[in-house]
Every structure is written in structure tokens, then in C-alpha cells.
Motif scaffolding. Sequence first.
Motif, mmCIF file in Angstrom:
data_model
loop_
_atom_site.group_PDB
_atom_site.id
_atom_site.type_symbol
_atom_site.label_atom_id
_atom_site.label_comp_id
_atom_site.label_asym_id
_atom_site.label_seq_id
_atom_site.Cartn_x
_atom_site.Cartn_y
_atom_site.Cartn_z
ATOM 1 N N SER A 136 0.823 -1.203 0.000
ATOM 2 C CA SER A 136 0.000 0.000 0.000
ATOM 3 C C SER A 136 0.860 1.258 0.000
ATOM 4 N N PHE A 137 1.936 1.226 0.774
ATOM 5 C CA PHE A 137 2.800 2.411 0.892
ATOM 6 C C PHE A 137 3.431 2.765 -0.453
ATOM 7 N N GLU A 138 3.983 1.801 -1.135
ATOM 8 C CA GLU A 138 4.682 2.088 -2.392
ATOM 9 C C GLU A 138 3.711 2.501 -3.501
ATOM 10 N N ILE A 139 2.523 1.924 -3.504
ATOM 11 C CA ILE A 139 1.523 2.350 -4.495
ATOM 12 C C ILE A 139 1.095 3.780 -4.210
ATOM 13 N N ALA A 140 0.896 4.119 -2.932
ATOM 14 C CA ALA A 140 0.497 5.475 -2.562
ATOM 15 C C ALA A 140 1.588 6.483 -2.906
ATOM 16 N N VAL A 141 2.836 6.105 -2.706
ATOM 17 C CA VAL A 141 3.950 6.992 -3.055
ATOM 18 C C VAL A 141 3.951 7.285 -4.552
ATOM 19 N N ALA A 142 3.739 6.252 -5.365
ATOM 20 C CA ALA A 142 3.705 6.434 -6.818
ATOM 21 C C ALA A 142 2.548 7.346 -7.232
ATOM 22 N N ALA A 143 1.392 7.157 -6.576
ATOM 23 C CA ALA A 143 0.227 7.983 -6.885
ATOM 24 C C ALA A 143 0.484 9.439 -6.499
ATOM 25 N N ARG A 144 1.086 9.642 -5.333
ATOM 26 C CA ARG A 144 1.329 11.018 -4.890
ATOM 27 C C ARG A 144 2.380 11.704 -5.750
ATOM 28 N N ASP A 145 3.318 10.935 -6.275
ATOM 29 C CA ASP A 145 4.334 11.514 -7.158
ATOM 30 C C ASP A 145 3.680 12.082 -8.419
ATOM 31 N N LEU A 146 2.728 11.341 -8.984
ATOM 32 C CA LEU A 146 1.993 11.844 -10.148
ATOM 33 C C LEU A 146 1.135 13.042 -9.757
ATOM 34 N N ASN A 170 -7.353 7.887 -8.016
ATOM 35 C CA ASN A 170 -7.901 6.544 -8.165
ATOM 36 C C ASN A 170 -6.891 5.485 -7.706
ATOM 37 N N MET A 171 -5.626 5.713 -8.045
ATOM 38 C CA MET A 171 -4.588 4.774 -7.617
ATOM 39 C C MET A 171 -4.408 4.813 -6.100
ATOM 40 N N SER A 172 -4.590 5.990 -5.518
ATOM 41 C CA SER A 172 -4.485 6.078 -4.057
ATOM 42 C C SER A 172 -5.611 5.304 -3.382
ATOM 43 N N GLU A 173 -6.777 5.227 -4.059
ATOM 44 C CA GLU A 173 -7.874 4.428 -3.532
ATOM 45 C C GLU A 173 -7.498 2.945 -3.514
ATOM 46 N N MET A 174 -6.735 2.527 -4.514
ATOM 47 C CA MET A 174 -6.253 1.137 -4.522
ATOM 48 C C MET A 174 -5.346 0.889 -3.325
#
Length: 303
Positions: A136-146, A170-174
Amino acid sequence: SVSLSDVSMPISFPASMSVHLPVVRVCTTVDVSIRFLVVVKPMAMACKKACVEDSDAARLNFKDLVGQVNSAVTKVLHAVAPDTGPSPAEQAAAKAAAEAAALEEAAAKAKTEAANSAAEEKTERIQLPDEGDKVSFEIAVAARDLQDEATKWSSKDNNLILVAREMALNMSEMAKMLHAEGDERSPKKLLAIAKTEAKLTNDVIRLAKATAASCTDHRLKRTLLALVDRLPMLSTQLKIVATVKAAYSGQHSNRHDDESSETLVLNAQNLMKSVKDVVKAAQSTTFKLTPGSDAALMWQRCG
């Protein structure tokens, strides 16, 4: 005053004259002064008499009589209801009032748009979960970078920025869903998020290709298209991996679930980075687009 209906007189035309006689209509809703009785009625009576006689003289004189009646009616009506149009001063005042109202409306519209824009630009930054939940952390980091890249620019008249922001959220929701426990960790929701991300990716592709088509700099155009070409594969992979992840969801010690989680993280990172690169490449074409192009996007920095 009296109504025309009060002094109207039915006139019957003989069949032999009907083809030569005009049809006269008199308005019965306008009130006129008693002058109508003095000026018009005698002429109307003469017309009626000529019709009754049905003589050669009547046929010769009837046209003139009807003309005189119509002229008299017009004069009476003008005398009773003279032109009441606005004076030049009144016209100028009305024009000034209309212009003031238009300016007031434009100011109100601008104020509303500014308020909406301020509210739209005030996007809450994506919150990161506990680093202990690596997926979850790494996906959220990628979403926040965008998101950070997209929020550098106003989304007003720039649908590419608008879509990029939606993709990040939407990715942050994932990431939130994968971090959740119990019923909130829904495989169906995971698949729905992946499908939405794929749809938004298609929107990015469409907008970026339209921008590339209008770019007059061949180097910038090739760079943008090369980045866009990666997106279909990445969005398709995201849906496939999400499907696999959903199938093994809840099996904490399952090796396949761990592998799908790692692949999901990698795919999310690649997709978010690729969209970020597309945004930056599209922005670089700002001054290299065909003049008047419908594909032109407005690039205005926020803040």
C-alpha cells in the motif's frame, strides 16, 4: 372612447363583385375616440351603399372608397395612439443600464469561476499509509508523485491535467483498499479501480496523441508518442495483475498472492511514472503547436 367593435358594421358583398373586392379587417381590441364615428363611419356607409347598388359606378368608385376608409382609419388610430417610442435620452439610459447589467453579470461570473477554480485547485494531497504495509505504501507513493506533478498546473482548459489528477487519486484508492481490513478489502473494488484506471489511461492516450498530432517539432513529437505507446500495455497489465491479486486475496501465506502483490506495486509505479512523463512531455510542446489547434492545452502554473 368607444371600441371599434361597438361601431363595426357588417358589409355583405354581392357575388358578382366579390372577386374584385379586397378583404378589409378592422381591429376590435383598440379603443378609439368618437372621431372614428365622425370620420370613418360615413365612408364605410358609402362603401356599403356601393356594394348594395352593385352598379358600374359602384364598381368604379369602390376601390377609391375603400382606400379612403383605410386611410381614415390609419389617421384615427395614429391620432389616438401616437408613437410612444423612447426618446433619445431614454434610449441612451436604457443602453447604459443594459451595459451595466452585462458588466455586473460578467463580474459575478468571473467571481464564481474564480471560486470554483480555487476550490478545484485545492486538492488534498494523498496521504501515505504506514510504511510497514509495503504494498500500500509504495503504491500510494507512486500515486502522490503523479499528483505532485499534476498539481503544478491548473486544470482549467487542460483536460490532460484533470485526467492525470483523477488517475493519481484513483490509484491512491487502490492503496487504501489494499491497506484496509475485513470487508473493506474487497476484490471487486480492486478490479473496479483497475478498470477505472485503464479507462483514464485511454483518455490520457487520446489527449496526448492529439497534442502530438499538432506539434510542429518532430523531436518533441517523437518523444511524446514514444511515452504514450507504453501506456496501453501498462494499463492492460494492471487489470491482469489486479485480477490475479483479487483471486488470491485473503490468503495471507499464499506464495502467489505475494508475487501478485509485488507485480502490482511494480506495475502501479510504472504506470504512474509513465503518465507523469507524458504530462511533462506534453507541456514541453506548448510553444510548438500549430496555431489555432483544437488540441492546444492551457498550461498555467498553480500558486
